[in-house]
Motif scaffolding. Structure first.
Motif: not given
Length: 502
Positions: A412-419, A380-388
């Motif tokens: 970790e940085g995720f975009v389109i569900g990819r780390e 579900e993490l489509i837009q650039p997202t930092f998971v902390v």
């Protein structure tokens, strides 16, 4: 059908070998030593008014031929694109023109002549001399385009088989120009990354590929043997522990862009040999690193592509800062109603199964939490997202969170569900580090063959004192996949690993 194709190819190869014999009989060398190219297709087309009637020397691969008695047209492809050449017997000489009659699509030629436009308005080079630079023995698969009355285009004989394209990348690059464009962009992305890091005061270094102990990540290594030393060595799975030794030694900021190796499965985002960039900066933490990553990716996007907005897999992505930030533990609790920090291994195992995962028997608590995140949140993490703020079990090299029990300072940085990246406030307490290594060692004894080994020398380095440090790893291949909208890691690696062919 397949046998017929092979028979056809063998006939074509035989004909080309016969042509090679004929060229030798008329004293035409088939494989030149050099050719002094002074211009290219794109420059000639872009600057036609300036170059009209001017002499140029170009070279490239023949991609199309149209012969008309004492004159011929050919399209040749150089590193920038295609351009037409016009060759007349009276201009290039009888011997050279006879040689051209023995040439095929795929042959590489050099042409010296002047720039002009044909009657149809096509910018071309009128040859005054022509030289064969390399005879192509094997025919290249040229796509044929047919356009009907309504403008619909049909392509025949296209070199489109994905597996064959990966195995024969040299052919792929010849007949699919967009593939070359992807790799040119990859090179520019790495160039801008390196420039950004250099301008921010980091020093590029090199660390060992062959290591007596592997570490810095949770992964299975490739094993080899050094004959002279009679010892087992591992291809590195990460650069981390050696780079942090350099921080101990007094470097304030170091980075390495390197090949790493993990003896794991192959899929659209994993290749056993891949490119990583790791960097470490003294006196910084993971909060600082998040801002640094945003600035670094923004810089690459703007310098290489002129924008921070991209279409990836049909979705519009914007890398402009600030990126979204979410807590792993909080997000899992929102999704499952369970506090993963207090849940037992058995509860986590059942949760992973409930949400569609396939956990391994005996998997560690950290690995189960990671799998639960993959099956419930990651896609579900489509837009650039930092998971902390990850659980401590998942991060044996990260510093414990300064205010939250059971967590470490990691993102970790995720975009389109990819780390695409992974970062820590680095653990610099040698006693805590030794305890973490010991805990990982117990996980190995329980069957987790990806758990970290005990690296006594690294602990010794920490005992000399390492300043507070922020570390970052970026998967170059995955970053290039995103920025060039490629569906598979094999599309951004020139020579990806494949199963043995038939």
């Amino acid at each position: 059908m397949e046998n017929n194709i092979h028979e056809d190819i063998n006939v074509l190869i035989k004909r080309r070998l016969d042509e090679l014999d004929e060229l030798q009989k008329i004293n035409i060398p088939a494989y030149a030593y050099s050719y002094d190219v002074n211009n290219y297709s794109k420059n000639i087309k872009d600057n036609y008014e300036e170059l009209e009637q001017k002499d140029v020397k170009i070279a490239g691969r023949i991609m199309a031929i149209r012969r008309m008695g004492k004159a011929s047209f050919a399209h040749i492809m150089d590193k920038h694109g295609k351009i037409q050449v016009y060759l007349r017997k009276d201009d290039i000489g009888e011997n050279s023109y006879q040689a051209f009659k023995l040439m095929d699509i795929g042959d590489i030629i050099g042409v010296e002549g002047y720039v002009f436009k044909t009657k149809t308005g096509e910018i071309s080079v009128h040859g005054k001399s022509m030289e064969l630079l390399a005879k192509s023995i094997r025919p290249i698969p040229i796509a044929k385009e047919v356009v009907d009355e309504e403008g619909n285009k049909t392509v025949y004989d296209q070199f489109a088989d994905k597996e064959l394209r990966y195995r024969q990348r040299y052919v792929d690059l010849i007949v699919n120009p967009e593939v070359k464009d992807t790799f040119i962009k990859r090179s520019k992305i790495i160039t801008e990354l390196r420039r950004f890091l250099d301008e921010n005061g980091l020093i590029e270094v090199e660390t060992p590929i062959l290591q007596p102990l592997y570490g810095g990540a949770a992964a299975r290594p490739f094993v080899t043997h050094h004959n002279a030393l009679d010892m087992e060595l591992y291809l590195r799975i990460a650069d981390e522990l050696y780079l942090k030794r350099l921080i101990v030694g007094g470097f304030d900021g170091v980075y390495e862009i390197s090949k790493d190796f993990r003896n794991e499965g192959i899929d659209r985002t994993h290749n056993p040999e891949f490119t990583m960039m790791e960097l470490y900066v003294a006196y910084k933490d993971y909060e600082w690193m998040m801002n640094f990553v945003e600035e670094m990716i923004n810089n690459i996007c703007l310098k290489v592509f002129g924008t921070t907005e991209f279409e990836v897999e049909g979705k519009k992505i914007n890398f402009k800062s600030p990126w979204n930030r979410i807590s792993m533990v909080d997000e899992l609790k929102n999704k499952t109603g369970v506090d993963v920090l207090t849940a037992s291994k058995n509860e986590l195992y059942e949760l992973v199964k409930k949400y569609g995962g396939a956990p391994e028997k005996g998997a560690s608590k950290g690995k189960l939490i990671d799998e639960l995140f993959e099956v419930t949140v990651q896609d579900e993490l489509i837009q650039p997202t930092f998971v902390v703020d990850y659980p401590v079990e998942l991060s044996p090299l990260a510093k414990k969170h300064r205010t939250k029990e059971g967590l470490v300072e990691r993102f970790e940085g995720f975009v389109i569900g990819r780390e695409i990246c992974n970062a820590f406030s680095e653990l610099n307490d040698p006693i805590d580090q030794k305890e973490r290594f010991t805990s990982q060692s117990k996980m190995r004894e329980e069957g987790d063959d990806e758990a970290h080994q005990i690296d006594e020398d690294f602990v010794r380095a920490l005992e000399y004192g390492m300043p507070p440090t922020a570390g970052l790893g970026v998967g170059i291949d995955r970053l290039v996949m995103l920025l060039t909208n490629q569906p598979s890691i094999r599309d951004v690696i020139l020579f990806p690993h494949m199963r043995p062919g038939k």
